[in-house]
Write an enzyme that holds these catalytic residues in place. Structure first.
Site, PDB file in Angstrom:
ATOM      1  N   ILE A 461       0.003  -6.631   1.012  1.00 23.41           N
ATOM      2  CA  ILE A 461       0.955  -7.726   0.794  1.00 23.41           C
ATOM      3  C   ILE A 461       1.576  -8.160   2.120  1.00 23.41           C
ATOM      4  CG2 ILE A 461       1.443  -7.005  -1.565  1.00 23.41           C
ATOM      5  CD1 ILE A 461       4.041  -5.720  -0.537  1.00 23.41           C
ATOM      6  N   ARG A 584       3.427  10.375  11.657  1.00 28.93           N
ATOM      7  CA  ARG A 584       2.493   9.784  12.608  1.00 28.93           C
ATOM      8  C   ARG A 584       2.369   8.283  12.342  1.00 28.93           C
ATOM      9  NH1 ARG A 584      -3.522  11.460  12.112  1.00 28.93           N
ATOM     10  NH2 ARG A 584      -4.546  10.492  13.905  1.00 28.93           N
ATOM     11  N   ASN A 587      -0.900   2.696  13.108  1.00 29.27           N
ATOM     12  CA  ASN A 587      -1.258   1.496  13.871  1.00 29.27           C
ATOM     13  C   ASN A 587       0.034   0.943  14.468  1.00 29.27           C
ATOM     14  OD1 ASN A 587      -1.692  -1.164  14.752  1.00 29.27           O
ATOM     15  ND2 ASN A 587      -3.336  -1.492  13.272  1.00 29.27           N
ATOM     16  N   GLY A 658       6.077   6.726   4.885  1.00 27.57           N
ATOM     17  CA  GLY A 658       6.056   5.288   4.627  1.00 27.57           C
ATOM     18  C   GLY A 658       6.986   4.533   5.564  1.00 27.57           C
ATOM     19  N   GLU A 661       9.852   0.142   4.137  1.00 19.54           N
ATOM     20  CA  GLU A 661      11.207  -0.134   3.683  1.00 19.54           C
ATOM     21  C   GLU A 661      12.303   0.376   4.604  1.00 19.54           C
ATOM     22  OE1 GLU A 661      11.058  -0.049  -1.006  1.00 19.54           O
ATOM     23  OE2 GLU A 661       9.383   1.022  -0.137  1.00 19.54           O
TER      24      GLU A 661
END
Lengths: 695, 178, 328
Positions: A461, A584, A587, A658, A661
């Protein structure tokens, strides 16, 4: 299983679909050409509570091009599911203004929209209640809060500890309703044929949407296919299913023709979810040296009468700081308002505005530097569960951020730094977001020509998921990026969790890793790729089911510098700097975009965003992008994002947390704290608009 | 209201619409906006519908080289105009320098505002070359429209990006503007 | 959107005739407001008379330094014109403070003057609004009006006029040239826009079918020392909260003459005549500027939620004047 030296992971690979997006070739939901399709225009309710007595479709049906008008009196029947919001056109009840009560299907967009304006609806209007207040008589404690957490948690005796504390902060913070407003409005192309239902939809999860829609129509999930190769943002609004996709499928079922339905920007303020407004009371008790003795964080929020969504506003407070006595609670009231849902960091974003503002107030009360205050209250283990943290580098983020931002020589006195007509101030706040992961399936296939294809019903998204999964696969397969194709965005692919809770890369990446490992093993066993190619499948249910012995959370530190115009009260951010500890970074290029994007939305939350509920009519009044302000380019000067090295073996094969957010969490508090530093005015209700700073 | 039926009949006109150098003979409903004609009739879906009211810039295209919001532009008025959309920015198979810069700087995330950002940037750079001021220029009392980052930010503020790619968008445009 | 006939006459007299011939016809300029309101269902013309070819898009500099601006001139072109930037900086700044680059490329001078309020109730056909749907009531009074009027409103309407450009033109005393059924006539600003009274549906003094063909700015040499300051919630691409257009003519230590107009405070672009009167002949000093602002604001009657605008106007007027006279 073997590990490999990273080659693609950790490099700044360009987005694999970048060229498609900059040339306009990338197709979004509404843009898939299908023969013989027609357009649907929904009719929203203009009352906030009541019943639809009659729908006069006669005039609309006389309009050229109009094929049909559906309403609860003639719509195909749906099966009941858990979320009554999805029982579209099944009942005369109106639960909120803007709820879809009919839909016009016509040959052209213009015909459908005009006819929708001419559908006559008669209502039995009932008195509505849309006012959220902390003393609402119908407040209740929800069973659980999103995603599945206890509503209340208490440890020790916080009331006694607060009463005895030498230093206390007791303040009420308010955050307004906010709307996700992804740039692409929700859109669906729905088609029924012999195989079942096909939905080209703007969704954060092809599998989960399929699984939600199928039971409504009484069909197997295998009879529904959801296709969503490109999604124009979501930020949570395209996570849970919402009424428009169901309405499109209903309209297509009834007419027997493919139907296109795009939600208007105005309608998005009613039918596609939003962030609940909150009223939060934070009480902190501390020793004069800043050590906390008690933390109490109580939140009041709203949901609709038709569906309970209980946001986890105070849950970050459960893990942030050490204090022997603590309590966090959530109270909800069901009002005649649209149904709230996920919006980027639900819970954490508003909750940490309150907690991190209160910590700034405590720092001032103790005469302590706000960074030092946080360091002094750093817990050894998760204060709620007693589990060790798998990794926790908040202090490293604060220190690294302080160095990069130039915090060291900061004068804590508020309201004293002037540059021309501006008052200048700086602020800091901590950030956190939990680690979630869900079970997925994936396949990996080797083609004889040396090309590998990985399939998984993941969603990109805008996060860069397609790119990062390609990098992960390439490294496990030990091949260059260019030899890996990753197919996502289609429920016909192996089932995957949705893009939410910053869990996408962890969930999908684990499945992709396992699939590629299995393929590598298979190729080793066979001594190469057979002429027909070879495919392997994996399922991470078992691996994902193992409970962790660790508390797993990402952390960060947000720094803001603001300038406030002394004449007008206009507050503008001059720079934002965030440092994050997220395991980690797979990218750096796309990760940085996620961080700065979250921080930019946090800036917008701090200064601009507010959905204004109209008491008389019961809807969100400022329902367009001219009235609901999201940050424009001119609002966003320097935004810098960095991360500290963090090696955490307790997460997933990639070692990643993650990142979608955490960038928004804490930003608003950092800005509000900076505004206080600039002006001496403590704004406890967002957004920080000029009228609150005008002196 | 007795003549409603009559009033509801679409009014159509035949015209020729020139997009990216190609002339399309079409019959348009007078209500059609350029954005809907491009997307629903010509299958040129590069221009995006984000708000349909000129409030987001996702539908930005160039009309005779000037950037406009195609959602507020009636197609029927464009019979003698040349339209350029994001599909027409590249030089054959060679992407426009802005397109390349956007990918390299990761000046996009979901990509939905991107075609509008690109068309807007092309138009904006032409405006700056023509010496047009912005409020940043005019407030500074300057007549020199040198495109520093503050200028680019102000001039690109008609294109909202909810993913928050602004700093990368500005960097990409600044690189090409140099 | 209701179906409509589209016409594009080549001259103003034909445009007038076509409008008169078709019941429910409206003129179309850049379309940035009209198409928007048609899609919302607020307006439903049966015929659109596109006047972009009927009106001049030329800007002429008069020998005395005044300007003659064709009604079809796009906002962007007007803002970029060297004479505007040099002689009427407040006008260039007002134009460049408005909307976005794209919208300024489309919007015409006449269309900008005639744009409708952005009051949320006006824009929502499912709600009452005396301006859009006469006689239905004004929910803004008891509802959300943070950004509505503090001056000049009535019991029937508390909306504000949204144009930035019109505020500068009001300060400059621009003369609007109109082609009417009985022939050409002129209206001097601030006389173009009318206060709502009990007829808020009428925004201007123009009669139905009248067509603005040009805007003339009379020579005002001291307008070279002028400024437009717009206060807004978002840093760009946002309607005004409060704005001020000001020009001053200094003579020694006193203000010989001045022009002040306010935006975002009234149903019309508000010429601050009381402030101007207070300032003429006053010494150049912050106290004079403050007295001038207060003189204008004595008439202010803020609503429940927009009282902040009073202090804001005072601050912004004082600051704009201080900036103009070079006092920091």
């Amino acid at each position: 299983m073997t590990t490999v030296a990273a080659r693609a992971v950790g490099t700044e690979a360009d987005r694999v679909e970048g060229l498609e997006k900059v040339t306009g070739r990338a197709r979004y939901a509404f843009e898939h050409p299908i023969e013989d399709m027609v357009y649907a225009a929904p009719v929203p309710s203009v009352v906030a509570r009541g019943e639809v007595i009659a729908v006069d479709v006669a005039e609309a049906l006389t309009f050229p091009g109009v094929i049909d008008v559906l309403w609860h009196g003639n719509a195909p029947k749906l099966e009941r599911v858990g979320n009554a919001e999805l029982h579209v056109l099944q009942s005369p009840r109106v639960a909120y203004r803007g709820q879809y009560i009919a839909v016009v299907i016509a040959k052209t967009l213009e015909e459908a929209r005009e006819a929708a304006l001419r559908v006559g609806v008669e209502y039995a209007v009932e008195r509505h209640d849309v006012g959220l207040r902390a003393d609402h008589p119908r407040l209740y404690r929800p069973e659980r809060v999103n995603p599945d957490l206890p509503a209340d948690v208490q440890q020790g005796d916080p009331d006694t500890a607060l009463a005895a504390a030498p230093v206390t902060v007791d303040a009420v913070y308010r955050t307004p309703a906010e709307h996700n407003n992804p740039m692409e409005p929700h859109a669906t192309v729905a088609r029924w044929d012999a195989e079942g239902l096909t939905l080209y939809d703007s969704t954060q999860g092809a599998t989960s949407l399929r699984d939600a829609v199928a039971p409504l129509f009484g069909i197997e999930p295998s009879s529904v296919r959801v296709i969503a190769p490109h999604v124009g943002g979501g930020f949570g609004a395209k996570g849970e299913p919402h009424p428009p996709v169901v309405l499109a499928a209903l309209a297509a079922r009834r007419t027997g023709r493919p139907v296109k339905l795009a939600v208007t920007r105005q309608q998005m303020f009613s039918v596609t979810g939003y962030r609940t407004p909150t009223i939060q009371r934070v009480r902190l008790g501390a020793h004069p040296d800043g050590h906390l003795t008690a933390i109490v964080h109580d939140a009041v929020e709203q949901s609709s009468t038709i569906h309970e969504f209980a946001e986890q506003t105070t849950t970050p407070t459960r893990i942030m700081y050490a204090a022997p006595n603590r309590r966090t609670t959530h109270r909800l009231v069901r009002l005649d308002v649209p149904t709230p849902s996920w919006m980027r960091a639900p819970g954490e974003a508003p909750g940490m505005f309150a907690l991190e503002s209160a910590m700034d107030e405590l720092a001032a009360a103790c005469g302590l530097d706000p960074i030092e205050l946080r360091i002094r209250n750093e817990p050894e283990v998760d204060p709620e569960t007693g589990l060790p943290f798998s990794s926790r580098n908040l202090v490293a983020c604060l220190r690294d951020g302080a160095r990069r931002f130039g915090w060291a020589d900061r004068d804590p006195a508020p309201g004293v730094r002037r540059r021309g007509r501006l008052l200048i101030g700086t602020g800091v706040a901590a950030s956190t977001y939990p680690v979630y992961r869900s079970a997925c399936q994936a396949t990996a296939r080797a083609e004889p020509g040396g090309i590998f294809t990985v399939r998984i019903a993941a969603a990109d998204i805008g996060t860069g998921a397609r790119t990062v999964l390609t990098q992960i696969a390439a490294d496990v397969l030990r091949v260059p990026l260019g030899r890996v194709r990753v197919a996502i965005g289609d429920s016909a692919l192996p089932r995957a969790s949705l893009a939410g809770g910053s869990s996408g890369t962890a969930s999908w990446g684990t499945a992709v890793t396992r699939a590629c490992e299995a393929l590598r093993d298979e190729l080793d066993r066979r001594g190469g790729t057979p002429s027909t190619g070879v495919t392997v499948s994996v399922d991470t249910t078992e691996e994902n089911g193992e409970p962790s012995r660790f508390a797993r959370h990402a952390f960060g530190a947000q720094f803001a510098e603001v300038g406030v115009d002394r004449d007008t009260g206009e507050a503008r951010v001059r720079r934002l700097l965030g440092v994050f500890a997220v395991g980690r970074v797979l990218n750096p290029k796309t990760a940085r975009s996620q961080f700065i994007g979250g921080m930019t939305m946090g800036l917008s939350m701090a200064l601009l965003e507010e959905s204004v509920l109209d008491r008389e009519f019961g809807d969100y009044l400022n329902h367009d992008l001219a009235q609901y302000h999201v940050a424009a380019c001119a609002d966003v000067p320097a935004v810098e994002a960095y991360w500290v090295e963090e090696s955490d073996p307790h997460l997933n094969p990639m070692g990643s947390k993650g990142i979608g957010e955490i960038g928004i969490v804490g930003t608003a508090a950092a800005v509000a704290n900076a505004v206080h530093h600039a002006t001496g005015i403590r704004v406890r209700d967002l957004p920080i608009r000029l009228d609150k700073l005008l002196t | 209201m007795n003549d409603d039926e009559d009033l509801s009949a679409p009014v159509t006109m035949e015209m020729r619409l020139s997009v990216n150098g190609i002339g399309y003979p079409i019959t348009v409903d007078t209500r059609e906006t350029l954005l809907d004609t491009l997307r629903e009739r010509l299958d040129l879906t590069g221009a995006k519908k984000g708000c349909d009211h000129g409030q987001c810039g996702a539908c930005t295209v160039l009309v005779d080289g000037r950037r406009v919001t195609s959602c507020l532009t009636l197609t029927v008025a464009l019979d003698d105009r040349e339209i350029t959309t994001v599909e027409g920015l590249a030089d054959g198979s060679v992407p426009h320098p802005l397109q390349t810069a956007f990918v390299r700087h990761d000046a996009l995330q979901c990509g939905y505002c991107t075609p509008g950002q690109l068309c807007s940037a092309v138009g904006m750079l032409a405006e700056a070359r023509a010496g047009w001021p912005s409020i940043v220029t005019a407030d500074g009392g300057s007549v020199d429209a040198r495109l520093d980052e503050a200028e680019i930010r102000e001039r690109m503020s008609g294109n909202l990006c909810r993913c928050g790619a602004y700093v990368n968008i500005v960097a990409a445009i600044a690189e090409v503007a140099r | 959107m209701r179906p409509f006939v589209y016409r594009r006459p080549g001259d103003a007299r034909t445009a007038l005739a076509e409008l008169a011939a078709e019941p429910g016809a409206m003129y179309l300029g850049g379309g940035t407001n009209l198409v928007d309101l048609m899609r919302l269902g607020v307006l439903a013309p049966r015929t659109l008379v596109d006047v972009t070819r009927a009106c001049s898009d030329a800007i002429e500099v008069r020998p005395d330094g005044g300007l003659w601006i064709g009604a079809g001139v796009r906002n962007a072109d007007l803002a970029a014109h060297p004479a505007v930037r040099r002689r009427y900086p407040m006008l260039a700044q007002a134009l460049l403070s408005g909307a976005s680059g794209q919208i300024r490329n489309m919007a015409t001078v006449a269309g900008n003057l005639l744009q409708r309020t952005r009051c949320a109730y006006f824009q929502d056909p499912s709600k009452p609004c005396n301006k859009a749907r006469p006689g239905t009531g004004c929910p803004a009074r008891a509802g959300d009006h943070r950004n509505l009027a503090i001056l000049g409103y009535s019991d029937f309407c508390v909306a504000t006029h949204p144009s930035d450009m019109a505020v500068a033109l009001t300060a400059l005393g621009a003369v609007v040239h109109v082609e009417g059924a009985a022939g050409p006539y002129t209206v001097r600003m601030p006389g173009l826009h009318r206060l709502p009274g009990d007829e808020p549906e009428r925004d201007t003094v123009l009669e139905p079918g009248d067509l603005i063909i040009a805007v003339e700015i009379p020579a005002l040499p001291y307008a070279a020392c002028s400024r437009y300051r717009k206060v807004r919630d978002r840093a760009s691409f946002a309607f005004t909260v409060v704005s001020v257009a000001a020009a001053v003519d200094k003579s020694g230590g006193t203000i010989r003459d001045c022009r002040i107009a306010l935006g975002g405070v009234a149903p019309v672009p508000w010429r601050a005549e009381r402030a101007e009167a207070e300032l003429r002949g006053a010494p150049i000093a912050e106290a004079s500027f403050r007295r001038a602002a207060d003189a204008e604001l004595t008439a202010a009657r803020p609503l429940t939620e927009n009282g902040f605008k009073v202090a804001l106007v005072r601050n912004v007027v004082v600051r704009a004047l201080l900036d103009l006279v070079g006092v920091s």
